[in-house]
Design a protein around this motif. Structure first.
Motif, short mmCIF file in Angstrom:
data_model
loop_
_atom_site.label_atom_id
_atom_site.label_comp_id
_atom_site.label_asym_id
_atom_site.label_seq_id
_atom_site.Cartn_x
_atom_site.Cartn_y
_atom_site.Cartn_z
N TRP A 1 0.84 -1.19 0.00
CA TRP A 1 0.00 0.00 0.00
C TRP A 1 0.88 1.24 0.00
O TRP A 1 1.93 1.25 0.62
CB TRP A 1 -0.92 0.01 1.23
N GLY A 2 0.45 2.26 -0.73
CA GLY A 2 1.16 3.53 -0.74
C GLY A 2 1.81 3.81 -2.08
O GLY A 2 1.77 3.00 -3.00
N ALA A 3 2.41 4.99 -2.18
CA ALA A 3 3.06 5.38 -3.43
C ALA A 3 4.40 4.64 -3.56
O ALA A 3 5.21 4.67 -2.65
CB ALA A 3 3.32 6.89 -3.41
N PHE A 4 4.67 4.00 -4.65
CA PHE A 4 3.86 3.75 -5.83
C PHE A 4 3.74 2.24 -6.01
O PHE A 4 4.33 1.67 -6.93
CB PHE A 4 4.52 4.36 -7.08
N VAL A 5 2.99 1.58 -5.12
CA VAL A 5 2.87 0.12 -5.18
C VAL A 5 2.13 -0.25 -6.46
O VAL A 5 0.99 0.17 -6.66
CB VAL A 5 2.13 -0.42 -3.95
N PRO A 6 2.74 -1.06 -7.34
CA PRO A 6 2.06 -1.41 -8.58
C PRO A 6 1.01 -2.51 -8.37
O PRO A 6 1.15 -3.38 -7.51
CB PRO A 6 3.20 -1.92 -9.47
#
Length: 498
Positions: free
Chosen positions: A130-135
Motif C-alpha cells: 500500500w502507498g506510493a507507488f505500489v504497482p
C-alpha cells in the motif's frame, strides 16, 4: 465444559510429575502467569469451577491459590475473587523489571526439501502492499464497503446449509452464473456458468492448471518480461518456464519442434510492459496451440481499466472452442484480500478440473461468494468499475504529467499505457534499477525494478509505478522523493536515455 485456562492447566499438569498435586498446580499456575497466559489484572477462575474442570478437590486449588498469594503472584479481592498481580514478584524479574527470559535452546538448522528451498529462493512477494507507488494495487478505500456489508448481513441472517459446508461444485452457483453473464457482455468470453471454477485468486488458478495439465519437465511458454508469480509457481511444480520475447505486438511465438504444453499470456494488457497482443499474433498462437495440442492460459488480470479507445475483447472468445483457459480475478477491480478469482475452462476440462480443485483445495467462502453474486446482479459491480476507471484515469494522467514535466518524454515506456494500474518508468540501460528501488523503499516510496521481471540476462531497466492507490495530493511529494533519488544516481531530465 472446559475453559481455555482449564485446558491449558490440564496439559501442563501432565508434564509436572514431581511433588504433591497442589504443588504441581501451583507451579503450572505460576508458569502461566510468568509467560503471560494469565495476563496481569486478569481474574483467575473461581476455585470451585477450576476444581471441577481439573477433576481435583477444591482444597487442592485453594492451596495452590494461597501459595500464589503468599509469593505475590496474585491478589485476593474481597467479594470479587482472585486476580493476577499487576507487577510480578522480584524473584521472577530481571533488573529491568521484565520477566526472566526462557533458557535458550541451541539453534538447529531446519533441513528443507529441494522444492521448499527452491520456493524460498524464488520468492518475490513484497511485504509492502500500500502507498506510493505500489504497482497493481487498487484503491481499496474507494470500495463501497457499507453497501457490500448490507448484502452480506442480509444473506447471513439465515444462511443456507449448502453455503456452510464443503464445496465440490467449483464455487457458488449464483456467482458462476453472474460471472458468465458479465463476461459474455464485458469481455466477449464464450462461456456458460458450468464452465466457470471459482478460485482463491490467480495463483491458485495457475497452480491448479499446471498440476492437472502438465508433467514434470514440461515446457511452458511465458512472456519475457512477465509476472514473477506465474513463473515461480511453474518452477515449483516441476515445469520448465521458457521465456518468450515481448515486443509492441505482445508475445513473439516461434515455430519450435519442442512445443510448449502451456502458453501463459496477458493479451489485453501485457504485464508489465503494457503491450496489447495484436490480432495476427492471437491467430498465430491459436493455430500453434491447435497444431501441437497445447493450451493457452489467458491472464485477464486488469482489462476493465482501459482509459482510451475501445476495450480489447478476450482472446478466449476469438474462435469457437478455442484451446484457451481464461483466468480472471476480483483483486484489481475490488480488493486483493477478497481472494476470489475464477477460471473459464473448455467444456472438456470442466469435470477433471472441478474434481482436482475439490481434492487439492476444498472450496469454501460460499457466503461471501453469494454476496458477491448479489453485488454483481444488482449492478453495483459495473457501477464501481465505472467510478474507478474515471478515478484511475485522472491519477494516471497526473502521474504522466509529472514524469513529462520533471523528467522528460523519454522516461515514458514506448508500449501502450492506456490501461492498467501502473506505468513503467524508463531508465538508462546501464543503471541499477534494483538498487534504485531499494533506495526508494528506504525513503518510503514503493516501486519495483523492471529488471526483476526478466528471466534472462538481457533486461531493460525501469521502475514500475502504481498510481491506483495513490491520491494526487500524495503523489507529488512521493514523486519528488523518487526524482531526488534518480538525481543521486546521475539520472536527470533528458531527452535521451541511451
Amino acid at each position: 465444559m472446559h475453559s481455555l485456562y482449564g485446558d491449558h492447566l490440564l496439559q501442563r499438569l501432565q508434564q509436572e510429575t514431581e511433588g504433591a498435586l497442589h504443588q504441581r498446580l501451583f507451579r503450572c499456575l505460576r508458569s502461566a502467569i510468568v509467560e503471560g497466559v494469565l495476563p496481569p489484572h486478569s481474574r483467575l477462575p473461581a476455585s470451585r469451577d477450576l476444581a471441577r474442570e481439573l477433576a481435583v478437590s477444591r482444597n487442592t486449588v485453594l492451596n495452590a491459590y494461597e501459595h500464589l498469594l503468599a509469593e505475590g503472584y496474585v491478589q485476593a479481592r474481597t467479594g470479587s475473587g482472585t486476580w493476577v498481580a499487576g507487577t510480578l514478584p522480584d524473584s521472577c524479574l530481571n533488573a529491568g523489571g521484565k520477566p526472566l527470559p526462557a533458557p535458550e535452546v541451541p539453534f538447529s538448522p531446519v533441513k528443507l526439501s529441494a522444492r521448499g528451498t527452491a520456493l524460498l529462493g524464488y520468492a518475490s512477494a513484497s511485504p509492502h502492499q500500500w502507498g506510493a507507488f505500489v504497482p497493481g494495487v487498487p484503491d481499496v478505500t474507494a470500495f463501497p464497503h457499507a453497501q457490500f456489508s448490507r448484502i452480506q448481513a442480509r444473506l447471513n441472517r439465515q444462511p443456507e446449509v449448502n453455503r456452510l459446508t464443503y464445496s465440490s461444485a467449483g464455487g457458488c452457483e449464483a456467482l458462476r452464473a453472474a460471472l458468465a453473464d458479465y463476461l459474455r457482455v464485458a469481455r466477449s468470453v464464450r462461456c456458460e456458468a458450468d464452465q466457470i471454477l471459482i478460485t482463491e485468486g490467480i495463483h491458485q488458478a495457475v497452480d491448479l492448471v499446471s498440476r492437472l495439465l502438465c508433467d514434470n519437465g514440461d515446457r511452458v511458454w511465458i512472456e519475457e518480461p512477465g509476472y514473477w508469480g506465474t513463473r515461480n509457481l511453474l518452477r515449483i511444480n516441476g515445469l520448465k518456464p521458457v521465456p518468450m520475447r515481448v515486443d509492441e505486438e505482445g508475445i513473439v511465438p516461434v515455430n519450435d519442434r519442442l512445443a510448449p504444453r502451456l502458453v501463459f499470456v496477458t493479451p489485453s494488457h501485457q504485464y508489465p510492459l503494457g503491450a496489447h497482443l495484436s490480432l495476427a499474433r492471437r491467430r498465430q498462437l491459436l493455430a500453434l496451440a491447435r497444431q501441437h495440442g497445447s493450451w493457452i492460459v489467458e491472464d485477464d488480470y486488469d482489462s476493465e481499466f482501459r482509459f482510451s479507445g475501445q476495450p480489447f475483447p478476450a482472446l478466449q472468445g476469438l474462435e469457437p472452442d478455442a484451446p484457451v483457459i481464461y483466468m480472471g480475478t476480483f483483486s484489481k477491480t475490488l480488493y486483493p484480500a477478497l481472494r476470489i478469482g475464477y477460471l473459464v475452462v473448455p467444456k472438456a476440462l470442466v469435470h477433471p478440473l472441478r474434481i482436482a480443485a475439490a481434492e487439492l483445495y476444498r472450496g469454501g467462502h460460499l457466503l461471501i461468494q453469494r454476496a458477491l453474486a448479489e453485488f454483481i446482479r444488482e449492478g453495483h459491480y459495473v457501477a464501481h468499475i465505472r467510478r474507478m476507471r474515471l478515478l484511475y484515469g485522472k491519477r494516471r494522467a497526473f502521474l504522466i504529467g509529472l514524469i513529462q514535466r520533471y523528467l522528460g518524454e523519454s522516461f515514458i515506456r514506448e508500449f501502450n499505457h492506456d490501461a492498467g494500474l501502473h506505468l513503467v518508468l524508463n531508465l538508462p540501460e546501464r543503471c541499477d534499477d534494483v538498487s534504485i528501488a531499494a533506495s526508494a523503499l528506504r525513503r518510503g516510496v514503493k516501486v519495483r525494478a523492471l529488471s526483476q521481471y526478466y528471466m534472462q540476462g538481457q533486461t531493460r531497466r525501469g521502475l514500475l509505478l502504481g498510481f491506483a492507490c495513490v491520491e494526487e495530493k500524495n503523489m507529488l511529494p512521493a514523486f519528488n522523493t523518487l526524482r531526488q533519488i534518480l538525481t543521486e544516481y546521475g539520472i536527470t531530465h533528458t531527452g535521451n536515455l541511451a
